[in-house]
Design a protein around this motif. Structure first.
Motif, PDB file in Angstrom:
ATOM      1  N   ILE A  84       3.919  11.406  -1.006  1.00  0.00           N
ATOM      2  CA  ILE A  84       3.269  10.701  -2.102  1.00  0.00           C
ATOM      3  C   ILE A  84       4.229   9.646  -2.657  1.00  0.00           C
ATOM      4  O   ILE A  84       5.412   9.911  -2.876  1.00  0.00           O
ATOM      5  N   GLY A  85       3.721   8.432  -2.870  1.00  0.00           N
ATOM      6  CA  GLY A  85       4.512   7.345  -3.435  1.00  0.00           C
ATOM      7  C   GLY A  85       5.222   6.475  -2.413  1.00  0.00           C
ATOM      8  O   GLY A  85       5.652   5.375  -2.739  1.00  0.00           O
ATOM      9  N   GLU A  86       5.353   6.936  -1.169  1.00  0.00           N
ATOM     10  CA  GLU A  86       6.032   6.125  -0.156  1.00  0.00           C
ATOM     11  C   GLU A  86       5.158   4.938   0.253  1.00  0.00           C
ATOM     12  O   GLU A  86       3.929   5.008   0.219  1.00  0.00           O
ATOM     13  N   GLN A 139      -4.650  12.942   6.641  1.00  0.00           N
ATOM     14  CA  GLN A 139      -4.366  13.375   5.269  1.00  0.00           C
ATOM     15  C   GLN A 139      -4.337  14.896   5.193  1.00  0.00           C
ATOM     16  O   GLN A 139      -5.180  15.559   5.774  1.00  0.00           O
ATOM     17  N   GLY A 145       0.842  -1.192   0.000  1.00  0.00           N
ATOM     18  CA  GLY A 145       0.000   0.000   0.000  1.00  0.00           C
ATOM     19  C   GLY A 145       0.872   1.235   0.000  1.00  0.00           C
ATOM     20  O   GLY A 145       1.755   1.378   0.849  1.00  0.00           O
ATOM     21  N   ARG A 146       0.634   2.126  -0.972  1.00  0.00           N
ATOM     22  CA  ARG A 146       1.438   3.342  -1.107  1.00  0.00           C
ATOM     23  C   ARG A 146       0.566   4.579  -0.922  1.00  0.00           C
ATOM     24  O   ARG A 146      -0.642   4.527  -1.122  1.00  0.00           O
ATOM     25  N   VAL A 147       1.189   5.684  -0.597  1.00  0.00           N
ATOM     26  CA  VAL A 147       0.474   6.954  -0.459  1.00  0.00           C
ATOM     27  C   VAL A 147       0.151   7.463  -1.850  1.00  0.00           C
ATOM     28  O   VAL A 147       1.047   7.641  -2.677  1.00  0.00           O
ATOM     29  N   ARG A 148      -1.136   7.690  -2.094  1.00  0.00           N
ATOM     30  CA  ARG A 148      -1.554   8.209  -3.405  1.00  0.00           C
ATOM     31  C   ARG A 148      -1.774   9.718  -3.334  1.00  0.00           C
ATOM     32  O   ARG A 148      -1.888  10.283  -2.246  1.00  0.00           O
ATOM     33  N   ASP A 149      -1.872  10.333  -4.493  1.00  0.00           N
ATOM     34  CA  ASP A 149      -1.955  11.792  -4.563  1.00  0.00           C
ATOM     35  C   ASP A 149      -3.380  12.339  -4.531  1.00  0.00           C
ATOM     36  O   ASP A 149      -3.595  13.522  -4.777  1.00  0.00           O
ATOM     37  N   HIS A 150      -4.349  11.482  -4.222  1.00  0.00           N
ATOM     38  CA  HIS A 150      -5.743  11.933  -4.167  1.00  0.00           C
ATOM     39  C   HIS A 150      -6.556  11.017  -3.248  1.00  0.00           C
ATOM     40  O   HIS A 150      -6.173   9.868  -3.003  1.00  0.00           O
ATOM     41  N   ASP A 151      -7.652  11.539  -2.778  1.00  0.00           N
ATOM     42  CA  ASP A 151      -8.606  10.737  -2.013  1.00  0.00           C
ATOM     43  C   ASP A 151      -9.927  11.488  -1.988  1.00  0.00           C
ATOM     44  O   ASP A 151      -9.954  12.689  -1.709  1.00  0.00           O
TER      45      ASP A 151
END
Length: 141
Positions: free
Chosen positions: A90-92, A128, A37-43
């Motif tokens: 983001i991405g981590e 977030q 699971g990675r940090v995404r740039d939206h939610d």
């Protein structure tokens, strides 16, 4: 602890897929399923610039209980789950779960239960930060 439980941790340092794979090394396991699971740039339709994860002091003990339950309910030779805390960009990588089994079907099933139960039952909360300057806590009581 169930002998299939090989690696469990909650840590502030970056997570490594190779560490998880190495922990589940087993010549009898033909299936090794890994979820990252990675940090995404939206939610929820909003842009995300980053987030912070915080864990309750009981989180690791709850993670152990979850892993034990998955091990008892599935024919797996190995289980691993590691989760990040602290600030992530983001991405981590935020979480890695994996299971090893003699067959891929059981590895997939066990990994699905592991990540879903971890997210539902282990007290780790996500804060977030959105691009519009607002923020939101996810999973907090």
């Amino acid at each position: 602890m169930h002998p299939a439980v090989k690696l469990l941790d909650i840590r502030e340092t970056p997570l490594d897929v190779t560490e998880v794979m190495d922990a589940l090394e087993d010549d009898a396991s033909g299936g090794l399923t890994i979820f990252v699971g990675r940090v995404r740039d939206h939610d929820g339709g909003k842009g995300v610039v980053g987030l912070d994860y915080q864990a309750h002091p009981s989180a690791l003990a709850r993670l152990v209980e979850v892993a034990e339950k998955v091990a008892a309910g599935h024919d797996v030779a190995g289980i691993a789950a590691v989760h990040r805390t602290g600030h992530l960009a983001i991405g981590e990588i935020a979480v890695i779960v994996a299971t090893a089994s003699g067959h891929r079907g059981e590895a997939f099933a066990a990994s699905r239960v592991l990540i879903d139960t971890l997210k539902a039952e282990v007290p780790i909360w996500k804060h977030q930060i959105f691009t519009d300057g607002t923020d939101e806590w996810v999973g907090a009581p």
